[in-house]
Design an enzyme around this catalytic site. Structure first.
Site, PDB file in Angstrom:
ATOM      1  N   THR A 214       0.825  -1.210   0.000  1.00  0.00           N
ATOM      2  CA  THR A 214       0.000   0.000   0.000  1.00  0.00           C
ATOM      3  C   THR A 214       0.857   1.257   0.000  1.00  0.00           C
ATOM      4  OG1 THR A 214      -0.138  -0.433   2.358  1.00  0.00           O
ATOM      5  CG2 THR A 214      -2.108  -0.908   1.068  1.00  0.00           C
TER       6      THR A 214
ATOM      7  N   TYR B 290       8.381  -7.005  -8.254  1.00  0.00           N
ATOM      8  CA  TYR B 290       7.998  -5.832  -7.458  1.00  0.00           C
ATOM      9  C   TYR B 290       7.736  -4.639  -8.381  1.00  0.00           C
ATOM     10  CZ  TYR B 290       8.016  -2.392  -3.688  1.00  0.00           C
ATOM     11  OH  TYR B 290       7.655  -1.385  -2.814  1.00  0.00           O
TER      12      TYR B 290
ATOM     13  N   SER C 289      13.848  -6.329   6.173  1.00  0.00           N
ATOM     14  CA  SER C 289      14.414  -5.000   5.922  1.00  0.00           C
ATOM     15  C   SER C 289      15.825  -4.821   6.452  1.00  0.00           C
ATOM     16  CB  SER C 289      13.499  -3.904   6.479  1.00  0.00           C
ATOM     17  OG  SER C 289      12.297  -3.901   5.772  1.00  0.00           O
TER      18      SER C 289
ATOM     19  N   GLY D  83      13.217 -10.809   4.318  1.00  0.00           N
ATOM     20  CA  GLY D  83      12.119  -9.860   4.129  1.00  0.00           C
ATOM     21  C   GLY D  83      11.902  -9.025   5.381  1.00  0.00           C
TER      22      GLY D  83
ATOM     23  N   ASP E 148       9.761   0.769   4.733  1.00  0.00           N
ATOM     24  CA  ASP E 148      10.814   0.096   5.502  1.00  0.00           C
ATOM     25  C   ASP E 148      11.763   1.104   6.141  1.00  0.00           C
ATOM     26  OD1 ASP E 148       9.569  -2.052   4.354  1.00  0.00           O
ATOM     27  OD2 ASP E 148      11.194  -2.498   2.947  1.00  0.00           O
TER      28      ASP E 148
ATOM     29  N   SER F  89      18.259  -4.347   4.524  1.00  0.00           N
ATOM     30  CA  SER F  89      18.872  -3.270   3.727  1.00  0.00           C
ATOM     31  C   SER F  89      18.403  -1.894   4.195  1.00  0.00           C
ATOM     32  CB  SER F  89      18.644  -3.469   2.225  1.00  0.00           C
ATOM     33  OG  SER F  89      17.300  -3.682   1.947  1.00  0.00           O
TER      34      SER F  89
ATOM     35  N   GLY G 186      17.937 -11.363   3.926  1.00  0.00           N
ATOM     36  CA  GLY G 186      17.163 -12.124   2.953  1.00  0.00           C
ATOM     37  C   GLY G 186      15.852 -12.654   3.514  1.00  0.00           C
TER      38      GLY G 186
HETATM   39  C1  GLA Z   1       9.148  -3.991   0.368  1.00  0.00           C
HETATM   40  C2  GLA Z   1       9.307  -2.504   0.035  1.00  0.00           C
HETATM   41  C3  GLA Z   1       8.287  -1.646   0.790  1.00  0.00           C
HETATM   42  C4  GLA Z   1       6.870  -2.192   0.635  1.00  0.00           C
HETATM   43  C5  GLA Z   1       6.850  -3.697   0.909  1.00  0.00           C
HETATM   44  C6  GLA Z   1       5.504  -4.301   0.649  1.00  0.00           C
HETATM   45  O1  GLA Z   1       9.494  -4.248   1.687  1.00  0.00           O
HETATM   46  O2  GLA Z   1      10.614  -2.069   0.357  1.00  0.00           O
HETATM   47  O3  GLA Z   1       8.371  -0.312   0.354  1.00  0.00           O
HETATM   48  O4  GLA Z   1       6.346  -1.879  -0.625  1.00  0.00           O
HETATM   49  O5  GLA Z   1       7.806  -4.399   0.139  1.00  0.00           O
HETATM   50  O6  GLA Z   1       4.544  -3.828   1.525  1.00  0.00           O
END
Ligand code: GLA
Length: 378
Positions: free
Chosen positions: A35, A224, A126, A124, A172, A128, A122
């Site tokens: 979103t 993405y 965050s 998911g 993130d 990075s 890796g």
């Molecule tokens: C990744 C992106 C975020 C967001 C999510 C999905 O983590 O870095 O900006 O779009 O995917 O919610």
């Protein structure tokens, strides 16, 4: 690793003492997936896991970076040579941050940085963003720049969009920069209004498990960008600036107006997901934390069936969790692998964790509570 150990590691690498040390967390997203780049609502919280950076300034136009967690030793870059698309590997992220700071007019001539991290890479979660935010906070504070945290997050997003070349939203980096301990962060991405929402699981006798499937499917990065452009095309087809502008009661009319099935699926996810964020917010405000469980699960179903970004491993974790008595479960983050979150009664959490590990033995799992956003350590 203790603070002293970080200090000693810096000295071992660079032969002098650091001027300070900072930490920035990874995140999980409670609700509000994909979103952010649709100008909508998100609600992440910070993990207690952080990336730390010990830093000292340099005035000779060089950036040197080293990580305790990465092979390859010290990466040395000439600041004047930094250019989008030039660096490679993990050092791209700090290089991107320094380049973006300089582009924004902040005269930072160089630095020596040593990192270590407990954020799973890796997964998911965050890692990075944590690396970007700790770098940006350290470099700005060391150079006497006092950037508001949301601006710091936007700068890190820009570094990822422009320099790294990934069209991510701002969730993130905002989570890593702005979250506070004990709270989830409600963010309205259009206006960047933030609200810290108390999220005290222990007080309610609940646990939130993070289950990292340790899979990342190969097409994740390209997908993405396609999802983002698909959402933008759907908004354009409706004559709207963003899918955020489809209010929930207008969803059916919007679906009728859209020319393609894929656009309908993407739009349905974004519109219902924005509503789920608002429902979770209302439930947390009302102290009805348990009742967010089914809303989280609805979010998973929407990501699986409409957005189509789950994968067999994530579905297995969610299905196993729900069959084992979880209050709710969903994939979290960008999708195509990574982690799921599971909301469960505290007294059932250990057993449920075992059940999930039996179903998918490679998982890494831990119970978590909302940690602090980025901060200076010393
Ligand atoms: C990744 C992106 C975020 C967001 C999510 C999905 O983590 O870095 O900006 O779009 O995917 O919610």
């Amino acid at each position: 690793m203790t603070q002293a150990a970080l200090d000693i590691a810096f000295k071992d690498v660079y032969g002098r003492a650091p001027e300070g040390a900072w930490a920035a967390p990874g995140r999980v997203n409670l609700i509000g997936e994909h979103t952010d780049y649709n100008d909508g609502f998100v609600m992440p919280f910070a993990l207690p896991h952080t990336t730390r950076a010990a830093v000292a300034r340099r005035d000779d136009g060089r950036l040197r970076v080293h990580s305790a967690d990465m092979d390859g030793g010290v990466v040395e870059l000439r600041v004047a040579d930094l250019e989008p698309g030039t660096a490679s590997g993990w050092a791209t992220y700090p290089a991107a941050v320094l380049w973006t700071l300089r582009e924004a007019g902040h005269d930072i001539p160089g630095a020596d940085i040593h990192y270590d991290s407990t954020v799973p890479v890796g997964g998911g979660l965050s890692s990075s963003a944590a690396l970007q935010v700790v770098t940006a906070l350290a470099l700005t504070e060391l150079h006497g720049l006092d950037l508001p945290r949301q601006d710091l997050a936007l700068l890190c997003q820009r570094s990822e969009n422009v320099y790294v070349g990934a069209p991510v939203g701002v969730m993130d980096q905002t989570a890593s920069a702005c979250c506070t301990s004990g709270h989830a962060l409600h963010l309205d991405v259009r206006g960047l209004q933030q609200r810290q929402v108390p999220f005290d699981l222990a007080a309610e006798g609940l646990q939130l498990l993070v289950v990292d499937t340790r899979v990342k499917h190969a097409h994740a990065d390209g997908a993405y960008a396609q999802l983002r452009s698909g959402c933008e095309a759907s908004a354009a087809a409706l004559g709207l600036p963003a899918l955020r502008d489809v209010a929930y009661p207008q969803l059916d009319a919007a679906l009728v107006a859209l020319p393609e099935e894929r656009m309908r699926r993407l739009t349905r996810h974004i519109v219902t997901e924005n509503r789920r964020v608002e429902r979770v917010l209302a439930l947390l405000d009302a102290g009805r934390t348990r009742e967010i469980g089914p809303v989280l699960t609805e979010g998973h179903v929407s990501l699986r069936d409409d957005f189509q970004i789950s994968c067999p491993e994530l579905d297995l974790v969610v299905d196993t969790a729900l069959a084992g008595g979880a209050l709710g479960a969903r994939m979290t983050g960008g999708g195509f692998g990574g982690s799921a979150i599971v909301l469960v009664e505290e007294d059932r959490a250990a057993e449920l964790g075992e059940t999930i590990a039996r179903a998918l033995p490679q998982v890494r799992r831990f119970a978590t509570t909302p940690g602090a956003g980025a901060h200076r350590l010393w």
